[in-house]
Motif scaffolding. Sequence first.
Motif, PDB file in Angstrom:
ATOM      1  N   LEU A 167       0.831  -1.203   0.000  1.00 40.33           N
ATOM      2  CA  LEU A 167       0.000   0.000   0.000  1.00 40.33           C
ATOM      3  C   LEU A 167       0.870   1.259   0.000  1.00 40.33           C
ATOM      4  O   LEU A 167       0.633   2.202  -0.771  1.00 40.33           O
ATOM      5  N   VAL A 168       1.910   1.274   0.844  1.00 40.77           N
ATOM      6  CA  VAL A 168       2.791   2.443   0.911  1.00 40.77           C
ATOM      7  C   VAL A 168       3.548   2.618  -0.407  1.00 40.77           C
ATOM      8  O   VAL A 168       3.730   3.747  -0.897  1.00 40.77           O
ATOM      9  N   GLU A 186       2.609   1.699  -3.388  1.00 40.87           N
ATOM     10  CA  GLU A 186       1.681   2.202  -4.407  1.00 40.87           C
ATOM     11  C   GLU A 186       1.412   3.684  -4.210  1.00 40.87           C
ATOM     12  O   GLU A 186       1.408   4.471  -5.169  1.00 40.87           O
ATOM     13  N   ARG A 187       1.212   4.089  -2.939  1.00 39.54           N
ATOM     14  CA  ARG A 187       0.969   5.505  -2.654  1.00 39.54           C
ATOM     15  C   ARG A 187       2.189   6.346  -2.994  1.00 39.54           C
ATOM     16  O   ARG A 187       2.081   7.424  -3.587  1.00 39.54           O
ATOM     17  N   THR A 188       3.370   5.840  -2.651  1.00 40.35           N
ATOM     18  CA  THR A 188       4.597   6.588  -2.917  1.00 40.35           C
ATOM     19  C   THR A 188       4.829   6.759  -4.414  1.00 40.35           C
ATOM     20  O   THR A 188       5.194   7.846  -4.882  1.00 40.35           O
ATOM     21  N   ALA A 227       2.606   6.763  -6.762  1.00 39.27           N
ATOM     22  CA  ALA A 227       1.617   7.674  -7.341  1.00 39.27           C
ATOM     23  C   ALA A 227       1.981   9.127  -7.050  1.00 39.27           C
ATOM     24  O   ALA A 227       1.978   9.980  -7.955  1.00 39.27           O
ATOM     25  N   LEU A 228       2.337   9.421  -5.781  1.00 36.35           N
ATOM     26  CA  LEU A 228       2.681  10.798  -5.437  1.00 36.35           C
ATOM     27  C   LEU A 228       3.964  11.232  -6.118  1.00 36.35           C
ATOM     28  O   LEU A 228       4.104  12.381  -6.560  1.00 36.35           O
TER      29      LEU A 228
END
Length: 459
Positions: A214-215, A217-219, A221-222
Amino acid sequence: MLLAVLAVHGGALLLYRQSTAAAADEAFASQVTSQLSLAREAVMRRPPPERDAETKALSSPHFEIGWSASAPPRPSFAADPALASFRDRLVAVEPSLGPDLALGMEGGDDPLHQRDLGGRFRLPDGSFLTFRSAHAPSLARTGAWAYLSTAMAILVGAAAVALMHRIAGPLRDLARLTGEIGRGPTVPIPEAGPDETRDIARSLNAMQGRIHALVSERTQALAAVSHDLRTPISRLRLRLDSVAELTERKAMAADLDDMQAMVDSTLAYLRGDADPEPRRVTNVASVLVSVADTSADTGRDVGYQGPGRALAGVRPVAFRRALENLVDNGVRYGSRVRMHLEVEEAALFVRVDDDGPGIASEDVDRAFAPFSRLEGSRNRHTGGTGLGLTIAKRTIEADGGSLDLSNRPEGGLRAEIRLPRPAAALDTLRHERGALETNGSAISASNAVAAARDMETDR
């Protein structure tokens, strides 16, 4: 668990000892009083000259009877309190034995009679009847059952220790490894120990996988969004030349600078999740001096006080970026920043002091939160992007250190960094000291040889 096993064993041993000893002593007391009563009646029916022969006739290999016209020597009393309780039991069974009954453990040359029970009591005519039994009260000695029971308790205790070690070992590893979760890459937890411990380890490993996915994927994307923002910012900078009004062009350039700073800070923050830079033994003092000199070259009042050499295991580029963030924060809210370095055997302490207004104690935790700005202005020169302290704290903690904020008594904010000194840094320091001492000894020896040569020349 071991203490519980020992307590249960001790209680069971005591109860068994008391119950079996009480039953055995009760039977033995009845037997002794019965024989003494029969011997007393038989002796009292005989005249004194015939009493010796009568007592010999009443004696057996296991129970000897004797008679004496005067008081015989008092038997040697043992310190065992069981004799006192056994005497009370004899008197309770046969009160006629009276208060003159004396008991003692008598020893002999025969090994089989080293611990015989002996005694005497007064007859109605003033003479004394003596006895010696090859048996003794059970409380006066410890049987083989006690040793066997103790050996069993030791075996059970050893099994308990082994069992608890098998359970506690994986639990200790589990507690140690879970403390490292969230401070770097995934921490694989061994799935060992009892079923419950293996289930916990398996669940934690699965949870780490989900969280890191999850982290990540978030990283990604940002980071992609922040990186893509650079292209329109660059195009807008090229179009600034077409703006005729100078004031408007400067305002737009300032806005673009703010956007560029936010993008750069965000990318630096996101790169901290998976920084590939390795840790190595670094001269932290030289990094502090470099940061101070670079800041001074730009016209900022930044200085350094401390030794010229202090080794610690850090990521040099990331550590320098963290220091620059702390210095930028101090210069932004104050006019002067001073960095101090203290060296101890196990750790280095770096203090970054400014003369700004400081922060409220209740806002310390919030100051490290990502994108959190304690100053309400959206101006980059006063409010910042809200990531400087966050990046600094994450970087230092990734190197095994800590970063704390506090208000100085004389005014201003103090950021204190603690960096542990790993074994590699200490070994390097000891090696350098040894080399210096060796070189010093060699130089001293060389000087001594040269002095002797000069003296020989003078002669």
